[in-house]
Write an enzyme that holds these catalytic residues in place. Structure first.
Site, mmCIF file in Angstrom:
data_model
loop_
_atom_site.group_PDB
_atom_site.id
_atom_site.type_symbol
_atom_site.label_atom_id
_atom_site.label_comp_id
_atom_site.label_asym_id
_atom_site.label_seq_id
_atom_site.Cartn_x
_atom_site.Cartn_y
_atom_site.Cartn_z
ATOM 1 N N LYS A 110 0.819 -1.221 0.000
ATOM 2 C CA LYS A 110 0.000 0.000 0.000
ATOM 3 C C LYS A 110 0.854 1.274 0.000
ATOM 4 O O LYS A 110 0.392 2.327 -0.406
ATOM 5 C CB LYS A 110 -0.945 -0.002 1.198
ATOM 6 C CG LYS A 110 -2.018 -1.079 1.087
ATOM 7 C CD LYS A 110 -2.986 -1.033 2.246
ATOM 8 C CE LYS A 110 -4.128 -2.022 2.088
ATOM 9 N NZ LYS A 110 -3.688 -3.428 2.295
HETATM 10 C C1 LIG Z 1 -4.287 -4.527 1.759
HETATM 11 C C2 LIG Z 1 -3.550 -5.790 1.720
HETATM 12 C C3 LIG Z 1 -3.968 -6.871 0.908
HETATM 13 C C4 LIG Z 1 -5.244 -6.821 0.093
HETATM 14 O O1 LIG Z 1 -5.182 -5.910 -0.984
HETATM 15 P P1 LIG Z 1 -6.529 -5.467 -1.727
HETATM 16 O O2 LIG Z 1 -6.095 -4.454 -2.716
HETATM 17 O O3 LIG Z 1 -7.425 -4.902 -0.660
HETATM 18 O O4 LIG Z 1 -7.121 -6.676 -2.347
HETATM 19 C C5 LIG Z 1 -3.198 -8.009 0.879
HETATM 20 N N1 LIG Z 1 -2.062 -8.126 1.616
HETATM 21 C C6 LIG Z 1 -1.638 -7.115 2.409
HETATM 22 C C7 LIG Z 1 -0.398 -7.301 3.210
HETATM 23 C C8 LIG Z 1 -2.350 -5.912 2.486
HETATM 24 O O5 LIG Z 1 -1.915 -4.925 3.291
#
Ligand SMILES: *Cc1c(COP(=O)(O)O)cnc(C)c1O
Length: 418
Positions: free
Chosen positions: A60
């Protein structure tokens, strides 16, 4: 390799293109490796696409730091100020804080449920001491803390007076930046341009895989696979059009994917009916009133063309996969990434495959211990020694009033500074 290393004078880019690439480069400066994203090639054709080298150790960071840079740029041009307000129990809060800390035109207020984030996730939020970051520990669950936030966003006067925004996973800016993950991975992995590559994506709220679908619609020859944990709503939707809520969220080792309602399905439906807003709204209205809807056949068919396969992965399978990959490669997967690699062990294929690694295993010591792998720190151990800064929302207090007072106070202080 940088996201964009070409400068205007060499390539005759427009002013906006140069500006955009400068914003991206400066937003990604705090990444812990100069190449920003690294691909680790393991035995058996397992290409791990490490998107987690940002400061908070999850993918993210990539999107949120660029979105932070973009918002900051446009705000400073207009001499405006905004307040970002979010509740979080996982990686979004820390990545959002990281994306905007110290930026002039933005204050961020984050509510986190006390004792329900991992220790590292919590420290990543509470050890940020910049003036524009305001973190509350709330004595309640993530559902509890959503209430005062919803009340604030429901108050139009408050929202427009203070320019309140939320940057959750349906934010278009985030999706837009994530589209780059797939182009980058494709060009790193394809044998020659035009040859197909399969990309397996650990999926929670489906933001990342939606970006993959957009990349595919733009013409990138990728095959997409979604893997989920026991919270399987996405998998049921893709397999048979069954978009219906489970009764509650199941806690799993891949906790960042413990999601009951994957908000981006609305966007996927919209993409799959060629942007028919009316039809998308009808389907979502039915979902919201009944907690379930059957995705119409024509839309489902298009969805299955975009996302070729999905798999539900149990905690036991996550642990086994972490163990196997460690035994064969001395490489530690995070539990989310393990769901993607488990798919590889279940479904043989000659295709070139990439696996999106969404987080560093250091962020999930409990899952690492379960797999009998000794603890890894990946540079987060210093967090324990840093000073912390946060406020409380205690049980029995009026959280909505506390939040409103905070927001008023932020705006008042900004006005004084200008
Ligand atoms: C947010 C997150 C996900 C999921 O991603 P999405 O875009 O919501 O499908 C998977 N793994 C980790 C470590 C995350 O922080």
């Amino acid at each position: 390799m940088k996201y964009c290393s070409t400068r205007g004078q060499e390539k005759n880019l427009t002013f906006e293109e140069v500006l955009f690439s400068d914003i991206i480069i400066s937003s990604l400066k705090r990444f812990r490796i100069p190449e920003v994203v690294r691909i680790e090639k393991l035995k058996g054709g397992i290409n791990i696409i490490e998107l987690f080298h940002g400061t908070t150790l999850a993918f993210k960071d990539l999107a949120l730091s660029v979105v932070g840079g973009l918002i900051d740029h446009y705000l400073s041009q207009r001499n405006k100020h905004i307040i970002i307000l979010i509740g979080t129990s996982g990686d979004t809060g820390s990545a959002a804080i990281e994306g905007v800390r110290g930026r002039k035109g933005i204050d961020i207020v984050v509510l986190l449920p006390d004792g329900r984030c991992s220790m590292i996730q919590e420290l990543q939020m509470t050890t940020v001491t910049e003036d524009n970051v305001h973190v509350y520990k709330v004595e309640g669950t993530s559902d509890d803390l959503d209430e005062p936030i919803k009340q604030c966003f429901g108050d139009q006067k408050l929202v427009s007076k203070h320019n309140l925004i939320s940057i959750n996973s349906i934010n278009w800016g985030r999706i837009m930046v994530q589209v780059a993950h797939f182009f980058f991975s494709y060009y790193q992995l394809c044998s020659n341009v035009g040859a197909p590559v399969e990309i397996v994506v650990p999926t929670g709220a489906a933001g990342n895989i939606t970006a993959g679908c957009i990349a595919k619609k733009m013409g990138l020859p990728i095959t997409l696979v979604a893997t989920v944990n026991k919270n399987d709503i996405i998998s049921r939707a893709i397999d048979k059009g069954d978009f219906s809520l489970n009764s509650s969220v199941t806690q799993t080792l891949a906790s960042a994917m413990d999601i009951q309602n994957p908000y981006n399905v609305e966007r996927l439906i919209y993409l799959c009916c060629d942007g028919d807003v009316e039809r998308t709204r009808q389907i979502m209205d039915e979902f919201e009133s009944k907690d379930k809807v059957s995705i119409p056949d024509d839309i489902l068919h298009t969805l299955q063309e975009l996302i070729a396969d999905s798999m539900v992965v149990s905690d036991t399978a996550i642990t086994t996969t972490m163990k196997t990959v460690y035994a064969e490669n001395k490489y530690v997967l995070c539990p989310h990434t393990a769901t993607a690699v488990y798919y590889h062990h279940q479904r043989n294929s000659d295709a070139i495959r990439g696996f999106i690694a969404t987080a560093s295993p250091a962020k999930f010591p409990e899952a690492v211990a379960k797999a009998d792998i000794s603890p890894i720190t990946d540079g987060v151990e210093h967090l324990q020694d840093l000073p912390t800064k946060f406020l409380w929302m205690r049980k029995g207090e009026d959280w909505h009033s506390i939040l409103c007072a905070k927001i008023e106070n932020i705006t008042k202080n900004k006005d004084r500074k200008v």
